[in-house]
Design a protein around this motif. Sequence first.
Motif, PDB file in Angstrom:
ATOM      1  N   LEU A  51       6.295 -19.463  12.506  1.00 37.82           N
ATOM      2  CA  LEU A  51       5.969 -18.033  12.486  1.00 37.82           C
ATOM      3  C   LEU A  51       4.532 -17.815  12.038  1.00 37.82           C
ATOM      4  O   LEU A  51       3.810 -17.000  12.626  1.00 37.82           O
ATOM      5  N   ARG A  52       4.094 -18.549  11.004  1.00 31.57           N
ATOM      6  CA  ARG A  52       2.718 -18.389  10.522  1.00 31.57           C
ATOM      7  C   ARG A  52       1.703 -18.847  11.574  1.00 31.57           C
ATOM      8  O   ARG A  52       0.651 -18.226  11.746  1.00 31.57           O
ATOM      9  N   ARG A  53       2.049 -19.920  12.272  1.00 32.04           N
ATOM     10  CA  ARG A  53       1.107 -20.439  13.278  1.00 32.04           C
ATOM     11  C   ARG A  53       0.965 -19.500  14.471  1.00 32.04           C
ATOM     12  O   ARG A  53      -0.034 -19.551  15.193  1.00 32.04           O
ATOM     13  N   HIS A  54       1.952 -18.666  14.722  1.00 35.47           N
ATOM     14  CA  HIS A  54       1.919 -17.772  15.888  1.00 35.47           C
ATOM     15  C   HIS A  54       1.877 -16.307  15.454  1.00 35.47           C
ATOM     16  O   HIS A  54       2.350 -15.415  16.173  1.00 35.47           O
ATOM     17  N   MET A  55       1.304 -16.055  14.270  1.00 32.25           N
ATOM     18  CA  MET A  55       1.277 -14.700  13.744  1.00 32.25           C
ATOM     19  C   MET A  55       0.603 -13.718  14.696  1.00 32.25           C
ATOM     20  O   MET A  55       1.049 -12.595  14.889  1.00 32.25           O
ATOM     21  N   GLN A  56      -0.474 -14.171  15.341  1.00 32.49           N
ATOM     22  CA  GLN A  56      -1.193 -13.313  16.279  1.00 32.49           C
ATOM     23  C   GLN A  56      -0.338 -13.073  17.525  1.00 32.49           C
ATOM     24  O   GLN A  56      -0.028 -13.995  18.266  1.00 32.49           O
ATOM     25  N   GLY A  57       0.091 -11.843  17.717  1.00 24.59           N
ATOM     26  CA  GLY A  57       0.875 -11.503  18.902  1.00 24.59           C
ATOM     27  C   GLY A  57       2.282 -12.052  18.884  1.00 24.59           C
ATOM     28  O   GLY A  57       2.919 -12.189  19.943  1.00 24.59           O
ATOM     29  N   LEU A  58       2.814 -12.331  17.702  1.00 21.09           N
ATOM     30  CA  LEU A  58       4.125 -12.966  17.583  1.00 21.09           C
ATOM     31  C   LEU A  58       5.227 -12.188  18.290  1.00 21.09           C
ATOM     32  O   LEU A  58       6.061 -12.761  18.993  1.00 21.09           O
ATOM     33  N   LEU A  59       5.216 -10.869  18.120  1.00 24.74           N
ATOM     34  CA  LEU A  59       6.317 -10.065  18.648  1.00 24.74           C
ATOM     35  C   LEU A  59       6.286  -9.947  20.167  1.00 24.74           C
ATOM     36  O   LEU A  59       7.257  -9.461  20.762  1.00 24.74           O
ATOM     37  N   ASP A  60       5.209 -10.401  20.774  1.00 26.39           N
ATOM     38  CA  ASP A  60       5.123 -10.369  22.240  1.00 26.39           C
ATOM     39  C   ASP A  60       5.575 -11.688  22.876  1.00 26.39           C
ATOM     40  O   ASP A  60       5.615 -11.805  24.105  1.00 26.39           O
ATOM     41  N   LEU A  61       5.929 -12.676  22.048  1.00 30.87           N
ATOM     42  CA  LEU A  61       6.290 -13.999  22.554  1.00 30.87           C
ATOM     43  C   LEU A  61       7.802 -14.160  22.626  1.00 30.87           C
ATOM     44  O   LEU A  61       8.556 -13.378  22.039  1.00 30.87           O
ATOM     45  N   ASP A  62       8.232 -15.218  23.335  1.00 30.25           N
ATOM     46  CA  ASP A  62       9.652 -15.576  23.316  1.00 30.25           C
ATOM     47  C   ASP A  62       9.844 -16.821  22.451  1.00 30.25           C
ATOM     48  O   ASP A  62       8.876 -17.438  22.003  1.00 30.25           O
ATOM     49  N   ALA A  63      11.091 -17.191  22.222  1.00 35.16           N
ATOM     50  CA  ALA A  63      11.402 -18.300  21.303  1.00 35.16           C
ATOM     51  C   ALA A  63      10.791 -19.611  21.768  1.00 35.16           C
ATOM     52  O   ALA A  63      10.307 -20.406  20.952  1.00 35.16           O
ATOM     53  N   ALA A  64      10.802 -19.858  23.051  1.00 32.04           N
ATOM     54  CA  ALA A  64      10.269 -21.123  23.579  1.00 32.04           C
ATOM     55  C   ALA A  64       8.789 -21.284  23.290  1.00 32.04           C
ATOM     56  O   ALA A  64       8.286 -22.409  23.154  1.00 32.04           O
ATOM     57  N   SER A  65       8.071 -20.175  23.196  1.00 33.76           N
ATOM     58  CA  SER A  65       6.623 -20.228  22.967  1.00 33.76           C
ATOM     59  C   SER A  65       6.281 -20.515  21.510  1.00 33.76           C
ATOM     60  O   SER A  65       5.171 -20.948  21.202  1.00 33.76           O
ATOM     61  N   VAL A  66       7.228 -20.278  20.618  1.00 36.87           N
ATOM     62  CA  VAL A  66       6.961 -20.400  19.181  1.00 36.87           C
ATOM     63  C   VAL A  66       7.585 -21.666  18.589  1.00 36.87           C
ATOM     64  O   VAL A  66       7.055 -22.247  17.638  1.00 36.87           O
ATOM     65  N   MET A  67       8.673 -22.109  19.135  1.00 30.79           N
ATOM     66  CA  MET A  67       9.476 -23.184  18.520  1.00 30.79           C
ATOM     67  C   MET A  67       8.742 -24.519  18.438  1.00 30.79           C
ATOM     68  O   MET A  67       7.823 -24.801  19.207  1.00 30.79           O
ATOM     69  N   THR A  68       9.182 -25.323  17.483  1.00 36.60           N
ATOM     70  CA  THR A  68       8.796 -26.728  17.410  1.00 36.60           C
ATOM     71  C   THR A  68       9.810 -27.513  18.221  1.00 36.60           C
ATOM     72  O   THR A  68      11.016 -27.421  17.987  1.00 36.60           O
ATOM     73  N   ARG A  69       9.326 -28.271  19.195  1.00 33.72           N
ATOM     74  CA  ARG A  69      10.230 -28.995  20.088  1.00 33.72           C
ATOM     75  C   ARG A  69      10.740 -30.283  19.441  1.00 33.72           C
ATOM     76  O   ARG A  69      10.129 -30.816  18.523  1.00 33.72           O
ATOM     77  N   ALA A  70      11.875 -30.775  19.958  1.00 34.01           N
ATOM     78  CA  ALA A  70      12.488 -32.026  19.496  1.00 34.01           C
ATOM     79  C   ALA A  70      12.623 -32.061  17.975  1.00 34.01           C
ATOM     80  O   ALA A  70      12.064 -32.939  17.304  1.00 34.01           O
ATOM     81  N   PRO A  71      13.336 -31.106  17.397  1.00 34.04           N
ATOM     82  CA  PRO A  71      13.469 -31.070  15.930  1.00 34.04           C
ATOM     83  C   PRO A  71      14.303 -32.238  15.414  1.00 34.04           C
ATOM     84  O   PRO A  71      15.074 -32.856  16.148  1.00 34.04           O
ATOM     85  N   ARG A  72      14.156 -32.509  14.139  1.00 35.27           N
ATOM     86  CA  ARG A  72      14.986 -33.529  13.497  1.00 35.27           C
ATOM     87  C   ARG A  72      16.431 -33.046  13.467  1.00 35.27           C
ATOM     88  O   ARG A  72      16.701 -31.886  13.151  1.00 35.27           O
ATOM     89  N   THR A  73      17.350 -33.953  13.766  1.00 35.49           N
ATOM     90  CA  THR A  73      18.778 -33.623  13.753  1.00 35.49           C
ATOM     91  C   THR A  73      19.548 -34.772  13.092  1.00 35.49           C
ATOM     92  O   THR A  73      18.979 -35.821  12.768  1.00 35.49           O
ATOM     93  N   ILE A  74      20.826 -34.553  12.917  1.00 35.82           N
ATOM     94  CA  ILE A  74      21.671 -35.581  12.307  1.00 35.82           C
ATOM     95  C   ILE A  74      23.071 -35.464  12.890  1.00 35.82           C
ATOM     96  O   ILE A  74      23.453 -34.403  13.398  1.00 35.82           O
ATOM     97  N   SER A  75      23.825 -36.539  12.830  1.00 35.83           N
ATOM     98  CA  SER A  75      25.211 -36.523  13.310  1.00 35.83           C
ATOM     99  C   SER A  75      26.117 -35.920  12.245  1.00 35.83           C
ATOM    100  O   SER A  75      25.913 -36.157  11.049  1.00 35.83           O
ATOM    101  N   PRO A  76      27.134 -35.169  12.656  1.00 33.84           N
ATOM    102  CA  PRO A  76      28.078 -34.645  11.655  1.00 33.84           C
ATOM    103  C   PRO A  76      28.853 -35.749  10.944  1.00 33.84           C
ATOM    104  O   PRO A  76      29.416 -35.520   9.870  1.00 33.84           O
ATOM    105  N   ASP A  77      28.890 -36.948  11.527  1.00 37.59           N
ATOM    106  CA  ASP A  77      29.602 -38.072  10.904  1.00 37.59           C
ATOM    107  C   ASP A  77      28.734 -38.843   9.909  1.00 37.59           C
ATOM    108  O   ASP A  77      29.235 -39.723   9.207  1.00 37.59           O
ATOM    109  N   ALA A  78      27.438 -38.527   9.853  1.00 36.45           N
ATOM    110  CA  ALA A  78      26.544 -39.222   8.921  1.00 36.45           C
ATOM    111  C   ALA A  78      26.862 -38.814   7.495  1.00 36.45           C
ATOM    112  O   ALA A  78      27.406 -37.731   7.230  1.00 36.45           O
ATOM    113  N   LEU A  79      26.538 -39.698   6.559  1.00 38.93           N
ATOM    114  CA  LEU A  79      26.706 -39.351   5.150  1.00 38.93           C
ATOM    115  C   LEU A  79      25.768 -38.204   4.788  1.00 38.93           C
ATOM    116  O   LEU A  79      24.607 -38.171   5.227  1.00 38.93           O
TER     117      LEU A  79
END
Length: 315
Positions: A247-275
């Motif tokens: 959000l901070r990185r896209h503050m300029q004109g943020l409300l005119d953008l869609d989610a794909a334009s702002v998001m960080t791609r390939a986020p860290r994830t985990i399996s529900p079976d992991a500890l």
Amino acid sequence: MSEYLNTARRVIETEMAGLQQLAGSLGENFDRAVEIMLAVKGRVIVSGMGKSGHVGRKIAATLASTGTPAQFVHPAEASHGDLGMVTKSDAVLVLSNSGETPEIADIVAHTRRFAIPLIGVASRAESTLLRQSDVALVLPAAAEACGNGIVPTTSTTMTMALGDALAIALMEHRQFTPEHFRTFHPGGKLGAKLSRVGDLMHADMPLVSEATPMTDALLTISQKGFGVTGVLDPRGHLSGIITDGDLRRHMQGLLDLDAASVMTRAPRTISPDALAEAALEQMQGSKITSLFAVDKNARPVGIIHIHDCLRAGMV
């Protein structure tokens, strides 16, 4: 070095010597004791008086928490009705340094009367307890750490270690896993460390599509309370995440953008079976506060926040 430190080190070294003697003295009777416990259809009943009783309670608890059903029965209480707790499907482990403790007489006699397997632990091979036992485990003649042989110290340490040895031998034979261990330790820090992500995660997730306007994405972030939202591609896969930093990185004109334009791609994830501990380590290492749990098809099934780990008592 102070007098107190000298005493402490002498005590510990004396008990260490006793443990070394114990390790060297074990033989086929130890194997027989383990085999008896493995064959039990009921429980391992542990009994002992005084200091042996305190040690016996710990041994029973260790056995029970590692896959061997066990219960401590006080020998004096056994003489007043609690012998009914000891059945023909059980095995009995009786602890007595001298092997002549009067209070154990009734529980020993009960095992002989009903042909209940009896494993005795004592320091005198010729004692009544060990002579009556089906399997005799003799503690070596090691010096007590008090120096005058009065205070049970080395003897109780050896008995405790012998109980641990029996429990771990049984545990390894049964291939007792951390998941089994967690079944008996749902509470406290041990239970928390063995929790799965699926046990702590939230199924009500903040999610938007890639085409979602940021006005709506901000509303989702605010409503769900995780400080983030996941972003789904048209197939329902987690393609990105929107965080405060995005959000901070896209503050300029943020409300005119869609989610794909702002998001960080390939986020860290985990399996529900992991500890859950692995999730905590990943969040701390990456300096993030939330992780999405995804299935094998990269579809989100839950979200775990670092506060969930804190509430579970993991740190």
